[in-house]
Design an enzyme around this catalytic site. Structure first.
Site, PDB file in Angstrom:
ATOM      1  N   HIS A 506     -13.587  22.236 -16.239  1.00 42.66           N
ATOM      2  CA  HIS A 506     -12.334  21.903 -15.558  1.00 42.66           C
ATOM      3  C   HIS A 506     -12.473  22.058 -14.047  1.00 42.66           C
ATOM      4  O   HIS A 506     -11.549  22.507 -13.375  1.00 42.66           O
ATOM      5  CB  HIS A 506     -11.193  22.791 -16.077  1.00 42.66           C
ATOM      6  CG  HIS A 506     -10.858  22.529 -17.512  1.00 42.66           C
ATOM      7  ND1 HIS A 506      -9.954  23.303 -18.218  1.00 42.66           N
ATOM      8  CD2 HIS A 506     -11.295  21.591 -18.389  1.00 42.66           C
ATOM      9  CE1 HIS A 506      -9.862  22.856 -19.463  1.00 42.66           C
ATOM     10  NE2 HIS A 506     -10.672  21.808 -19.580  1.00 42.66           N
ATOM     11  N   TYR A 507     -13.616  21.684 -13.511  1.00 41.98           N
ATOM     12  CA  TYR A 507     -13.816  21.854 -12.076  1.00 41.98           C
ATOM     13  C   TYR A 507     -12.981  20.836 -11.308  1.00 41.98           C
ATOM     14  O   TYR A 507     -12.690  19.740 -11.778  1.00 41.98           O
ATOM     15  CB  TYR A 507     -15.298  21.757 -11.699  1.00 41.98           C
ATOM     16  CG  TYR A 507     -16.100  20.722 -12.441  1.00 41.98           C
ATOM     17  CD1 TYR A 507     -16.848  21.075 -13.562  1.00 41.98           C
ATOM     18  CD2 TYR A 507     -16.105  19.401 -12.031  1.00 41.98           C
ATOM     19  CE1 TYR A 507     -17.578  20.139 -14.248  1.00 41.98           C
ATOM     20  CE2 TYR A 507     -16.839  18.455 -12.715  1.00 41.98           C
ATOM     21  CZ  TYR A 507     -17.568  18.824 -13.820  1.00 41.98           C
ATOM     22  OH  TYR A 507     -18.285  17.881 -14.508  1.00 41.98           O
TER      23      TYR A 507
END
Length: 570
Positions: A506-507
């Protein structure tokens, strides 16, 4: 390479794409506009050039094509070439594939955590765990989005790719365990982000087939859109706009699979734009390669500075993931994330089951670490495979994982170029748990996981002669990352979180709104260039971002095309 040989390879690539779609007529849309970049003309002209046919780029391009001509340049291949590869049963194998043609491009962050970039039409939705859940109402308001248009855009996405999961025994036990330990209320099946325990959506259908953002191209006008695969953009082109007194984007250079360069230019009619939608790693990287970024850093790599923008590559963040592997004495279903506990202290509890976690997995993981370490020039720090890891080959240890990720996060890092090759990974630092508030949330989340494992509802799926402490010890012996392991991690949840942190992919950050782009996602300081994707986020939306990233593509496509239509009538 001879001209004849080049033409043969070009025909082969185009033929493979075409035949792969025909061979799976029941599973793949018949896109007449999907082609190999090797078949592209040397010069192309379009109203909009979208760099990246990913989770955001596909819905964005489909929407823009309703009122303008659109070119999509995707560096990866098509998920329709091998539907079995993206079936739920191949989730781990797809992520672990390190071949040059795979949909996954692994990288190791400077924090010592293995991560992966998508390299396929559909982006991260081709590789992820499939959970579909909207952002909270507060997130939508804080982002400055119109709530009605956001809701309509979510629904537009959901008609093609979102399903209600089957919720079999393992997932149901986790759901009941969460309720038993007080993650209340129960909100049933919903796409909405609500405190308590809920069943969310999934992009896997009832047969386990993945539906990706590429499916949203079914909405596109086939006469106005062209999508080229294996088209790697080298840089964005700029010229000086004397009226605006600033640089203006007017085209791109991209390379096909044969190494041949092509140029694509914006049409001179209307409000034509280049839209960068290459993701949280690719978008800041390509801005820098094109001359927009910290001047000193660009000059050190021999890049001509178009705009000195020190905030490009800043604010990089990844939601830290921590897990406990739970061997099961009874068979479990194959499941990815379906239920979630949304706690009020800022941690999300999720689960998966039935995935292959045997000896071959541990060896493959070691192989990936070694491969990426060698590519990046980082020293290999991979720990030797312990006997406890080899014992995972025992089939009775098939089970699942309970995991927690924290909201936000507050900790951020940065991205820098290693070289000027757009195919290579840049250097990324996420600074997991640098902010003590993130660590506090992780500890609370791990305590909740432990309570769920010890709950009556979950008792069927655990060995009662194997206390939670044994599960913690097991995780500390697994080669989950390259971070040092400390002796007190077995007894300190704070140290356990730090030592065993993983990514949940989930960068975000690197081109943040209000810093690199304005509230309309236009790059501040230049003309005719936007960034629309997760790189603009300050924090991850909801429990999982893919629904909101797809929504954003539709949302901004609607806003842009309506403004273009209005401008054209004035």
């Amino acid at each position: 390479m001879s001209w004849v040989y080049e033409q043969f390879i070009c025909a082969f690539l185009v033929g493979c794409t075409f035949l792969s779609v025909l061979s799976h007529p029941d599973k793949a849309p018949k896109y007449t506009f999907l082609r190999e970049a090797a078949s592209a003309p040397q010069i192309l002209t379009y109203d909009y050039i979208v760099i990246g046919g990913g989770t955001c780029g596909c819905p964005l391009a489909a929407t823009l094509s309703q009122g303008a001509t659109v070119l999509v340049l995707e560096r990866g291949g098509s998920p329709y070439t091998n539907p079995e590869q993206i079936n739920i049963n191949n989730f781990v194998n797809s992520l672990a594939d390190i071949s040059p043609s795979s949909f996954s491009q692994p990288f190791i962050s400077r924090d010592g955590v293995l991560n992966s970039r998508a390299r396929a039409l559909g982006g991260g939705s081709v590789l992820n765990a499939g959970f579909y859940s909207r952002a909270s109402s507060k997130y939508i308001v804080d982002s400055g989005w119109n709530e009605t248009l956001a809701k309509d855009s979510y629904q537009w996405v959901e008609k093609k790719v979102a399903f209600e999961p089957p919720m079999l025994q393992w997932q149901s036990a986790v759901k009941d365990g969460l309720l038993e330990v007080g993650v209340l209320p129960y909100n049933g099946f919903t796409f909405d982000h609500l405190y308590g325990t809920k069943v969310g959506g999934t992009i896997f259908d009832k047969e386990g087939n993945r539906h990706t953002a590429a499916d949203l191209l079914e909405y596109a006008d086939p006469k106005r859109i062209s999508v080229y695969l294996h088209a790697t953009v080298q840089k964005i082109l700029f010229k000086y706009n004397t009226e605006k007194r600033r640089q203006q984007a007017y085209g791109v250079i991209f390379k096909d699979a044969l190494g041949v360069m092509h140029r694509a230019y914006l049409s001179t009619k209307g409000k034509s734009e280049i839209i960068l939608s290459a993701g949280a790693i690719g978008s800041p990287q390509l801005l820098m390669l094109s001359g927009i970024g910290p001047a000193n850093h660009l000059q050190a790599h021999g890049i001509k500075v178009v705009l000195d923008q020190p905030l490009v590559g800043q604010g990089m963040a990844d939601n830290p993931l921590n897990v406990l592997l739970v061997p099961s004495p009874v068979p479990v279903e194959v499941s990815l994330v379906q239920t979630v506990g949304i706690t009020k202290f800022g941690s999300f509890i999720e689960a998966a089951s039935g995935l292959s976690l045997g000896h071959s997995w541990s060896e493959r993981l070691q192989g990936i670490f070694e491969f990426v370490s060698n590519q990046s020039g980082q020293p290999s720090m991979f720990p030797p495979v312990a006997d406890t890891i080899r014992s995972l080959a025992n089939p009775i240890l098939k089970g699942g994982v309970l995991l927690e990720k924290i909201i936000g996060p507050r900790s951020t890092g940065h991205l820098e170029l290693i070289n000027t090759n757009p195919n290579d990974n840049p250097s990324v630092t996420f600074n997991y748990f640098k902010d003590p508030e993130d660590l506090r949330k992780c500890v609370e989340g791990m305590r909740t996981i432990i309570d769920v494992i010890n709950s009556k509802a979950f008792s069927k799926f655990r060995y009662h002669n194997m206390p939670v402490q044994s599960l913690i010890d097991l995780m500390l012996h697994l080669p989950v990352n390259l971070r040092p392991k400390h002796a007190n991690a077995a007894f300190s949840l704070e140290q356990y979180c730090i030592d065993t942190v993983l990514t949940i992919w989930h960068y975000h950050g690197g081109c943040q709104s209000g810093k690199v782009v304005d509230h309309n996602y236009k790059v501040i300081g230049v003309e005719a260039l936007r960034v629309i994707d997760g790189s603009t986020f300050h924090r991850s939306p909801g429990t999982n971002p893919q629904a909101t990233v797809m929504m954003l593509g539709r949302y901004m496509g609607e806003k842009i095309i309506k403004k273009r239509f209005f401008h054209g009538r004035k």
